[in-house]
Write an enzyme that holds these catalytic residues in place. Structure first.
Site, short mmCIF file in Angstrom:
data_model
loop_
_atom_site.label_atom_id
_atom_site.label_comp_id
_atom_site.label_asym_id
_atom_site.label_seq_id
_atom_site.Cartn_x
_atom_site.Cartn_y
_atom_site.Cartn_z
N ASP A 153 37.52 5.40 -40.36
CA ASP A 153 36.92 4.81 -39.17
C ASP A 153 35.88 5.75 -38.56
O ASP A 153 36.21 6.86 -38.15
CB ASP A 153 38.02 4.51 -38.17
CG ASP A 153 37.49 3.73 -36.99
OD1 ASP A 153 36.75 2.77 -37.22
OD2 ASP A 153 37.79 4.10 -35.85
N ASP B 76 40.81 -2.53 -35.17
CA ASP B 76 39.42 -2.93 -35.42
C ASP B 76 39.33 -4.42 -35.65
O ASP B 76 38.52 -5.12 -35.05
CB ASP B 76 38.87 -2.22 -36.67
CG ASP B 76 38.35 -0.83 -36.35
OD1 ASP B 76 38.65 -0.36 -35.24
OD2 ASP B 76 37.67 -0.24 -37.20
#
Ligand code: ADP
Ligand code: MG
Length: 536
Positions: free
Chosen positions: A69, A397
């Protein structure tokens, strides 16, 4: 130049320094590009992961993070370069605003600056570059909006889109092999929210053990606590009082106050007085007629016993986040005083069933059929905490993107499609603009095209050839073409089901170009002396 250099140290005070003109700009470019290059390799479905390892004493190996990420990587970086900090900041903002596209935004800003540096070397003034970029950004944004499509929120197509978007977001993550499973899970969780964007209702519980596939979605709310011993373990039709209050008056014990007494009788007297106060409070609570009492703070033996004797199930020491969730899900108010029992109807939460359950080895409390039925829990299982943490970030996410999509509804094709289309729009525009700005617009197009190029490179494919083929396909009018990252060819994004949320792309474009502009404007870096505390 030299004279200025010699004079300056006298202008600025001791600890302050200054970098001017070319040097300042160079420093910013180098910093920003270095940051972008660092996260570049994580971009796309075949991107690599990074291990983040804290330094310093007392930081053992157990604290490492394995992640793909962008925001997580950048957040944990410790940099001094101001331009690098700006890039880290936009990536963080992207994460907070839309939850995805955090690598894209940093990489795009970095690529813009790389192009910008070349323009400056060609003696194009930064103001011209900025003016050109602004035109390019508007053109790109317009094209992006034009190619996006919208479906009716209740239609099957929209539901399919959501699954595809979740899959695309998850495909660059650790759980890419199980992405269908998790995409489905995330969509179900988000659809329960019925349009609300409160992520609080979706709780994620991480329990090491089992495999990733053992993760599941549980309707209802799960609290990582145990029911106090001696209370009922199963309550139907529960009326829940949620409180944040001190249930003890044994302040003497807690704070170690010294009390001098003449005889033991006096101690007993004090104790009795304290007990009386506790009983008084319990009585007040009982007036609300709850069947379950959840308190954030400890509940001592005596009040616990009083409550249990009245048939009330007690859950104590609920951590704060858990508390707020219980309150939100069951529609309760968090109380700290108990002087208005007539409001009992409004302040008590409700749910159909509370029971103790076992997940893995741990006992937890499950609330089913809550008043606000949006609440649900995703229970994540996996071999280690590192895996669980990364799965948690990935799921987060996906949930953020889905919530954004439900709000915004518009979607675009992924796999580099939108970037290529935007680049094409910029190139068309560059042909119409007179003056030096045209170079900047072309540069903007090249920077955009770097995104699919990097995605290709990260997969080990021949990006030069693929991107050229991609251009030709688009030119032919094939609107749904994009990178097929399993075969290394140009494929049909509709068939492959690679979709993305328009908001994510919009936000990335705007943030990256703003950051690049901000850094481009710099011609002076002044290091200020640290502010000193004045002596009183
Ligand atoms: P970010 O942190 O910016 O979201 P990712 O590593 O998630 O970065 O990569 C996102 C990019 O990868 C997007 O441009 C998306 O279109 C592309 N992408 C994701 N999945 C696929 C896929 N299956 N095929 C082709 N491209 C994909
Ligand atoms: Mg992503």
């Amino acid at each position: 130049m030299d004279i200025v250099g010699n004079v300056l140290p006298q202008v600025l005070k001791d600890e302050a320094t200054e970098d001017k003109g070319e040097m300042a700009r160079l420093q910013s470019f180098v910093g920003a590009i270095a940051v972008a290059d660092l996260v570049k390799t994580t971009l796309g479905p075949k991107g690599m992961d990074k291990i983040l390892k804290p330094t310093g004493p007392g930081q053992e190996m157990t604290h490492i993070t394995v992640t793909n990420d962008g925001a997580t990587i950048l957040k944990s970086m410790y940099v001094e370069n101001p331009a690098a900090k700006i890039l880290i900041e936009i990536s963080k903002t992207q994460d907070e605003e839309v939850g995805d596209g955090t690598t894209t935004v940093a990489v795009l800003a970095g690529e813009l600056l790389r192009e910008g540096e070349k323009l400056i070397q060609k003696r194009i003034h930064p103001q011209h570059v900025i003016a050109g970029w602004r035109i390019a950004r508007d053109v790109a944004l317009k094209r992006l909006r034009d190619i996006s499509t919208e479906n009716d929120i209740n239609s099957q197509e929209f539901h399919d889109d959501l699954v595809k978007i979740a899959r695309t977001t998850l495909s660059s993550k650790l759980i890419t092999t199980d992405r269908d499973y998790f995409a489905d899970l995330c969509v179900k969780a988000v659809l329960r929210l019925k349009g609300s964007s409160n992520l609080d209702y979706i709780q994620i519980i991480k329990l090491p053990g089992g495999t990733i596939r053992d993760s599941y979605l549980d309707d209802g709310f799960i609290l990582k606590k145990q029911i106090t011993i001696g209370c009922k373990r199963r309550i139907e039709n529960a009326k829940i009082l949620v409180a944040n209050t001190a249930m003890d008056y044994d302040k003497i014990k807690i704070y170690g106050t010294k009390v001098k007494v003449n005889s033991m009788d006096k101690v007993a007297e004090i104790e009795a007085a304290e007990k009386e106060k506790m009983k008084h409070k319990v009585d007040k609570i009982l007036k609300y007629q709850p069947t379950v009492f959840v308190n954030r703070q400890l509940i001592y033996n005596y009040p616990e016993q009083l409550l249990a004797d009245s048939g009330i199930t007690v859950i104590e020491h609920a951590d704060f986040e858990g508390m707020e969730r219980v309150a939100a899900a069951t529609g309760a108010e968090i109380l700290s005083t108990f002087d208005a029992p007539e409001r009992s109807q409004q302040v008590l939460g409700h749910c159909d069933l509370i029971e103790e359950i076992m997940i893995g080895e741990e006992k937890m409390i499950k609330f089913t059929g809550c008043k606000k039925n949006e609440a649900c829990t995703i229970v994540l299982r996996g071999a280690s905490t590192h895996i669980l943490d990364e799965v948690d970030r990935s799921i987060h996410d996906a949930l953020c993107v889905l919530i954004t999509t439900v709000k915004n509804k518009r979607v675009v094709w992924g796999g580099g499609n939108s970037e290529m289309q935007m680049a094409a729009a910029c190139e068309e525009e560059a042909k119409k603009v007179q003056g030096k700005q045209a170079f900047a617009i072309e540069a903007f197009a090249r920077a955009l095209r770097q995104i699919p190029t990097i995605i290709c490179d990260n997969g080990g494919y021949d990006s030069a050839e693929l991107i050229q083929n991609f251009k030709v396909e688009l030119q032919k009018g094939n609107q749904t073409c994009g990178l097929n990252m399993t075969d290394g060819t140009i494929g049909n994004m509709n068939e492959l089901g690679v979709k993305e949320c328009l908001r994510v792309k919009e936000q990335a474009l705007m943030a990256a170009s703003e950051a690049a502009e901000l850094i481009m404007r710099v011609d002076n870096i002044v290091k200020c002396a640290p502010r000193k505390r004045e002596r009183a």
